[in-house]
Design a protein around this motif. Structure first.
Motif, PDB file in Angstrom:
ATOM      1  N   HIS A   1       0.845  -1.188   0.000  1.00 21.65           N
ATOM      2  CA  HIS A   1       0.000   0.000   0.000  1.00 21.65           C
ATOM      3  C   HIS A   1       0.883   1.241   0.000  1.00 21.65           C
ATOM      4  O   HIS A   1       1.973   1.244   0.584  1.00 21.65           O
ATOM      5  CB  HIS A   1      -0.925   0.017   1.216  1.00 21.65           C
ATOM      6  N   TRP A   2       0.420   2.268  -0.669  1.00 27.52           N
ATOM      7  CA  TRP A   2       1.223   3.478  -0.791  1.00 27.52           C
ATOM      8  C   TRP A   2       1.467   4.127   0.566  1.00 27.52           C
ATOM      9  O   TRP A   2       2.561   4.609   0.853  1.00 27.52           O
ATOM     10  CB  TRP A   2       0.533   4.460  -1.730  1.00 27.52           C
TER      11      TRP A   2
ATOM     12  N   ASP B   1       5.271  -2.335   4.540  1.00 31.40           N
ATOM     13  CA  ASP B   1       4.918  -3.547   3.780  1.00 31.40           C
ATOM     14  C   ASP B   1       6.150  -4.151   3.114  1.00 31.40           C
ATOM     15  O   ASP B   1       6.295  -5.385   3.062  1.00 31.40           O
ATOM     16  CB  ASP B   1       3.869  -3.208   2.719  1.00 31.40           C
ATOM     17  N   LEU B   2       7.039  -3.286   2.592  1.00 32.37           N
ATOM     18  CA  LEU B   2       8.260  -3.788   1.957  1.00 32.37           C
ATOM     19  C   LEU B   2       9.156  -4.477   2.981  1.00 32.37           C
ATOM     20  O   LEU B   2       9.748  -5.527   2.690  1.00 32.37           O
ATOM     21  CB  LEU B   2       9.003  -2.626   1.295  1.00 32.37           C
ATOM     22  N   SER B   3       9.236  -3.887   4.180  1.00 35.27           N
ATOM     23  CA  SER B   3      10.030  -4.519   5.234  1.00 35.27           C
ATOM     24  C   SER B   3       9.448  -5.856   5.659  1.00 35.27           C
ATOM     25  O   SER B   3      10.184  -6.815   5.919  1.00 35.27           O
ATOM     26  CB  SER B   3      10.119  -3.578   6.440  1.00 35.27           C
ATOM     27  N   GLU B   4       8.129  -5.939   5.678  1.00 36.54           N
ATOM     28  CA  GLU B   4       7.492  -7.220   6.032  1.00 36.54           C
ATOM     29  C   GLU B   4       7.689  -8.249   4.925  1.00 36.54           C
ATOM     30  O   GLU B   4       7.853  -9.444   5.194  1.00 36.54           O
ATOM     31  CB  GLU B   4       6.001  -6.986   6.265  1.00 36.54           C
ATOM     32  N   TRP B   5       7.690  -7.785   3.667  1.00 38.21           N
ATOM     33  CA  TRP B   5       7.882  -8.698   2.532  1.00 38.21           C
ATOM     34  C   TRP B   5       9.276  -9.309   2.567  1.00 38.21           C
ATOM     35  O   TRP B   5       9.458 -10.511   2.388  1.00 38.21           O
ATOM     36  CB  TRP B   5       7.647  -7.921   1.241  1.00 38.21           C
ATOM     37  N   TYR B   6      10.275  -8.473   2.826  1.00 36.35           N
ATOM     38  CA  TYR B   6      11.659  -8.946   2.900  1.00 36.35           C
ATOM     39  C   TYR B   6      12.109  -9.034   4.358  1.00 36.35           C
ATOM     40  O   TYR B   6      13.176  -8.547   4.723  1.00 36.35           O
ATOM     41  CB  TYR B   6      12.574  -8.018   2.112  1.00 36.35           C
ATOM     42  N   TRP B   7      11.322  -9.717   5.148  1.00 31.44           N
ATOM     43  CA  TRP B   7      11.605  -9.835   6.570  1.00 31.44           C
ATOM     44  C   TRP B   7      12.878 -10.637   6.850  1.00 31.44           C
ATOM     45  O   TRP B   7      13.533 -10.447   7.869  1.00 31.44           O
ATOM     46  CB  TRP B   7      10.420 -10.514   7.268  1.00 31.44           C
TER      47      TRP B   7
END
Length: 294
Positions: free
Chosen positions: A75-76, A82-88
């Protein structure tokens, strides 16, 4: 004045036209036979491979749906979170990615060194003994015929899990593949320097060192870089059988349906392979340019 075009009598033209028509019919017949053979092979391949178009069409939406499901939710307003959670697990994945690159590098290096020494024995223009030449060629064929994953499975059984089986598997397959390519380069060299070195009293090894290697060095390096690109991709899936690298985490994420992890690891692999391909492509083009200017 314009030159007159001679016209042959009909009794001389008739046999020529007959031969031409016969050649055209023979060519068409051969083309039809080849098309029939290819068609039969396609049908047999589809039958043996159990290719079922209706089943494929019925389930064609599964693959796009899977790729859609592994896409992350970004989400913007909360993009960085969200990016940090994606590449946790980025630190761990980067470590495995570096391991993958080193596996490919070491496998390419070992295989390339072996191919360098064996390729000269497989060349008809350098080795007159047919036993040595045929033995070297058959060995190279064996090394490149067996898939890397098969070698990796065997080495995992022998040496256990880890990067070593992946390195050995890539080295053996690289030995066979580069050995064939190197031998083809050597068989197309200019033999005059070799003949001159031999006439001056040089041994076989000295002739190869001073008359052959300078002619093929740039092509050898170019093929070696190309093989390194291939091995980086191959090393990415060595983890599927426990042979180290990032493939081990990838197959685990696929099996356990960790969708976001699958897309994150795939994106890392794709980006790494693209960067390596671009870098090695530039180096290979320069090496080929050096060879063309000689």
């Amino acid at each position: 004045m314009p030159h007159a075009i001679p016209i042959l009598p009909d009794d001389q033209l008739a046999p020529m036209f007959a031969r031409y028509d016969s050649a055209v019919r023979a060519r068409r017949r051969h083309t039809l036979i080849m098309a029939a053979v290819v068609g039969v092979c396609i049908v047999l391949s589809c039958w043996m491979g159990e290719v079922r178009p209706l089943v494929f069409l019925a389930h064609a939406d599964r693959l796009p749906n899977y790729f859609w499901s592994i896409l992350p939710t970004l989400h913007w307003n909360t993009f960085f979170a969200d990016l940090s959670e994606w590449y946790w697990n980025l630190d761990h994945w980067l470590k495995l990615l570096v391991d993958t690159i080193f596996i490919a590098y070491l496998g390419t290096l070992l295989g390339g060194v072996g191919a360098f020494f064996l390729c000269f024995l497989a060349c008809a223009n350098l080795v007159a003994n047919p036993f040595i030449r045929v033995t070297a060629r058959r060995f190279l064929e064996f090394c490149r015929t067996v898939p890397e994953l098969v070698f990796a499975l065997l080495f995992v059984v022998a040496f256990g899990l880890g990067p070593l089986p992946g390195v050995l598997a890539l080295a053996i397959h690289t030995l066979g593949s580069l050995g064939k390519l190197f031998a083809e380069v050597v068989e197309n060299i200019d033999m005059k320097p070799v003949e001159g070195a031999t006439a001056s009293g040089a041994s076989w090894a000295q002739s190869v060192r001073f008359a052959v290697v300078p002619q093929v060095a740039s092509n050898f390096a170019s093929y070696g870089l190309l093989r390194f690109e291939i091995n980086v991709r191959e090393a990415s899936i060595m983890g599927f059988v426990g042979a180290g690298g990032i493939g081990q985490d990838l197959i685990e994420a696929i099996r356990k349906f960790y969708y976001s992890d699958v897309s994150a690891i795939l994106l890392l692999i794709i980006a790494t392979v693209m960067v390596i391909d671009l870098l090695t492509e530039q180096v290979r083009h320069r090496l080929i340019g050096m060879e063309d200017r000689r």
